[in-house]
Scaffold this active site. Sequence first.
Site, PDB file in Angstrom:
ATOM      1  N   ASP A  10       0.788  -1.242   0.000  1.00  0.00           N
ATOM      2  CA  ASP A  10       0.000   0.000   0.000  1.00  0.00           C
ATOM      3  C   ASP A  10       0.824   1.298   0.000  1.00  0.00           C
ATOM      4  O   ASP A  10       1.362   1.694   1.036  1.00  0.00           O
ATOM      5  CB  ASP A  10      -0.921   0.038   1.218  1.00  0.00           C
ATOM      6  CG  ASP A  10      -1.778  -1.217   1.356  1.00  0.00           C
ATOM      7  OD1 ASP A  10      -1.234  -2.329   1.171  1.00  0.00           O
ATOM      8  OD2 ASP A  10      -2.971  -1.087   1.666  1.00  0.00           O
ATOM      9  N   GLU A  17      -4.285   2.372  -3.194  1.00  0.00           N
ATOM     10  CA  GLU A  17      -5.605   2.917  -2.836  1.00  0.00           C
ATOM     11  C   GLU A  17      -5.507   4.147  -1.935  1.00  0.00           C
ATOM     12  O   GLU A  17      -6.447   4.920  -1.855  1.00  0.00           O
ATOM     13  CB  GLU A  17      -6.482   1.850  -2.172  1.00  0.00           C
ATOM     14  CG  GLU A  17      -6.012   1.461  -0.795  1.00  0.00           C
ATOM     15  CD  GLU A  17      -7.136   1.018   0.133  1.00  0.00           C
ATOM     16  OE1 GLU A  17      -8.302   1.089  -0.251  1.00  0.00           O
ATOM     17  OE2 GLU A  17      -6.821   0.619   1.257  1.00  0.00           O
ATOM     18  N   ASN A  18      -4.387   4.313  -1.235  1.00  0.00           N
ATOM     19  CA  ASN A  18      -4.231   5.471  -0.355  1.00  0.00           C
ATOM     20  C   ASN A  18      -3.047   6.337  -0.751  1.00  0.00           C
ATOM     21  O   ASN A  18      -2.398   6.951   0.092  1.00  0.00           O
ATOM     22  CB  ASN A  18      -4.085   5.009   1.102  1.00  0.00           C
ATOM     23  CG  ASN A  18      -5.407   4.515   1.655  1.00  0.00           C
ATOM     24  OD1 ASN A  18      -6.458   5.108   1.394  1.00  0.00           O
ATOM     25  ND2 ASN A  18      -5.362   3.424   2.400  1.00  0.00           N
ATOM     26  N   ASN A  60     -10.944  -0.692  -0.458  1.00  0.00           N
ATOM     27  CA  ASN A  60     -12.125   0.049  -0.018  1.00  0.00           C
ATOM     28  C   ASN A  60     -11.995   1.562  -0.216  1.00  0.00           C
ATOM     29  O   ASN A  60     -12.998   2.248  -0.413  1.00  0.00           O
ATOM     30  CB  ASN A  60     -12.417  -0.249   1.456  1.00  0.00           C
ATOM     31  CG  ASN A  60     -11.203  -0.066   2.344  1.00  0.00           C
ATOM     32  OD1 ASN A  60     -10.123  -0.586   2.058  1.00  0.00           O
ATOM     33  ND2 ASN A  60     -11.368   0.674   3.425  1.00  0.00           N
ATOM     34  N   HIS A  61     -10.765   2.106  -0.180  1.00  0.00           N
ATOM     35  CA  HIS A  61     -10.598   3.559  -0.325  1.00  0.00           C
ATOM     36  C   HIS A  61     -10.582   4.025  -1.782  1.00  0.00           C
ATOM     37  O   HIS A  61     -10.437   5.222  -2.041  1.00  0.00           O
ATOM     38  CB  HIS A  61      -9.319   4.018   0.376  1.00  0.00           C
ATOM     39  CG  HIS A  61      -9.497   4.175   1.854  1.00  0.00           C
ATOM     40  ND1 HIS A  61     -10.230   5.203   2.408  1.00  0.00           N
ATOM     41  CD2 HIS A  61      -9.080   3.412   2.892  1.00  0.00           C
ATOM     42  CE1 HIS A  61     -10.240   5.084   3.724  1.00  0.00           C
ATOM     43  NE2 HIS A  61      -9.554   3.992   4.052  1.00  0.00           N
ATOM     44  N   HIS A 108      -7.331  -7.706  -0.347  1.00  0.00           N
ATOM     45  CA  HIS A 108      -7.384  -6.524   0.503  1.00  0.00           C
ATOM     46  C   HIS A 108      -8.371  -6.801   1.638  1.00  0.00           C
ATOM     47  O   HIS A 108      -9.584  -6.744   1.441  1.00  0.00           O
ATOM     48  CB  HIS A 108      -7.842  -5.350  -0.377  1.00  0.00           C
ATOM     49  CG  HIS A 108      -7.589  -4.018   0.222  1.00  0.00           C
ATOM     50  ND1 HIS A 108      -6.337  -3.445   0.250  1.00  0.00           N
ATOM     51  CD2 HIS A 108      -8.408  -3.135   0.845  1.00  0.00           C
ATOM     52  CE1 HIS A 108      -6.412  -2.264   0.829  1.00  0.00           C
ATOM     53  NE2 HIS A 108      -7.654  -2.052   1.219  1.00  0.00           N
ATOM     54  N   HIS A 124      -4.000  -3.846   3.032  1.00  0.00           N
ATOM     55  CA  HIS A 124      -4.992  -3.092   3.808  1.00  0.00           C
ATOM     56  C   HIS A 124      -4.567  -2.820   5.250  1.00  0.00           C
ATOM     57  O   HIS A 124      -4.844  -1.743   5.762  1.00  0.00           O
ATOM     58  CB  HIS A 124      -6.366  -3.777   3.815  1.00  0.00           C
ATOM     59  CG  HIS A 124      -7.410  -3.067   4.620  1.00  0.00           C
ATOM     60  ND1 HIS A 124      -7.930  -1.843   4.255  1.00  0.00           N
ATOM     61  CD2 HIS A 124      -8.025  -3.391   5.790  1.00  0.00           C
ATOM     62  CE1 HIS A 124      -8.831  -1.466   5.160  1.00  0.00           C
ATOM     63  NE2 HIS A 124      -8.898  -2.377   6.102  1.00  0.00           N
ATOM     64  N   HIS A 139      -1.512  -2.637   6.533  1.00  0.00           N
ATOM     65  CA  HIS A 139      -0.333  -1.751   6.572  1.00  0.00           C
ATOM     66  C   HIS A 139       0.790  -2.225   7.483  1.00  0.00           C
ATOM     67  O   HIS A 139       1.717  -1.466   7.752  1.00  0.00           O
ATOM     68  CB  HIS A 139      -0.740  -0.313   6.973  1.00  0.00           C
ATOM     69  CG  HIS A 139      -1.564   0.393   5.947  1.00  0.00           C
ATOM     70  ND1 HIS A 139      -1.854   1.739   6.013  1.00  0.00           N
ATOM     71  CD2 HIS A 139      -2.166  -0.066   4.820  1.00  0.00           C
ATOM     72  CE1 HIS A 139      -2.606   2.085   4.980  1.00  0.00           C
ATOM     73  NE2 HIS A 139      -2.811   1.003   4.245  1.00  0.00           N
TER      74      HIS A 139
HETATM   75 FE   LIG Z   1      -7.887  -0.470   2.596  1.00  0.00          FE
END
Ligand SMILES: [Fe+2]
Length: 259
Positions: free
Chosen positions: A8, A39-40, A67-68, A150, A175, A177
């Site tokens: 991530d 995603e982030n 999800n993000h 994820h 997800h 981290h």
């Molecule tokens: Fe996530």
Amino acid sequence: MNLLFIGDIFASPGRRIVADHLQDIAATNRIDLVIANAENSAGGFGITPAIADDLFALGIDVLTSGNHVWDKRDLYEYLDRQPRLIRPANYPDAPGKGIVTVASRSGIPCAVINLQGRTYMPSTDCPFRTADHLLSELDAGVKVRFVDFHAEVTSEKIAMGWYLDGRVSAVIGTHTHVPTADTRILPGGTAYQTDCGMTGPYTSVIGVDTTIVLQRFLTALPIRMEAAKSGAELHAVIVDVDESTGRARAIRRHAINGD
Ligand SMILES: [Fe+2]
């Protein structure tokens, strides 16, 4: 063939450490395909079209998400026109796709699949059955198959590893981290690690400014979250896949300490 998966990418510290090191990692390890979860990558919350374009320009072949991915509204139409950015396949009715097949640098077809867990996560379709469906439709000639799962809980991720063992080349979790130390090859030839770990600021609570997170825990007030700025680390795995069978020969963690 060697496949690099970068965990991530979180906010600008994550993007910077990738920009600083990706070329060297790819050359030193003779990487044929680069995949990253992003995603982030936009300030710690979502991803924008411009940031996705920048990450592709650095040499990343496929971006996965989670999800993000829905945080930035202008990404929705981008997902429909950029097939190399994928979102979890088990969202029931959403822009974009959860699978893409690309050619590696040496021309080997490789499928990348993104799935999302359901425990402590948004209520989506079953990721296990979605995986069955995607694999049943995949061209049998595409032997190299990478799955970014994820998900929040270790048990759901480990279960997915066993479920897909022998059917895909690798199942790597994202997800949470925090990199896990369970890197291994399952008996059917699937490389596995529960969580790849974040590529971003580790002087933080999973990427977010420590003071803010502590205030939230101590007061329970909805204080606005902000990405942390220091302690950048890159966390990735390198998977050596036998392209004639799709089985993993080896997997190892690859980490870099930045500032
Ligand atoms: Fe996530």
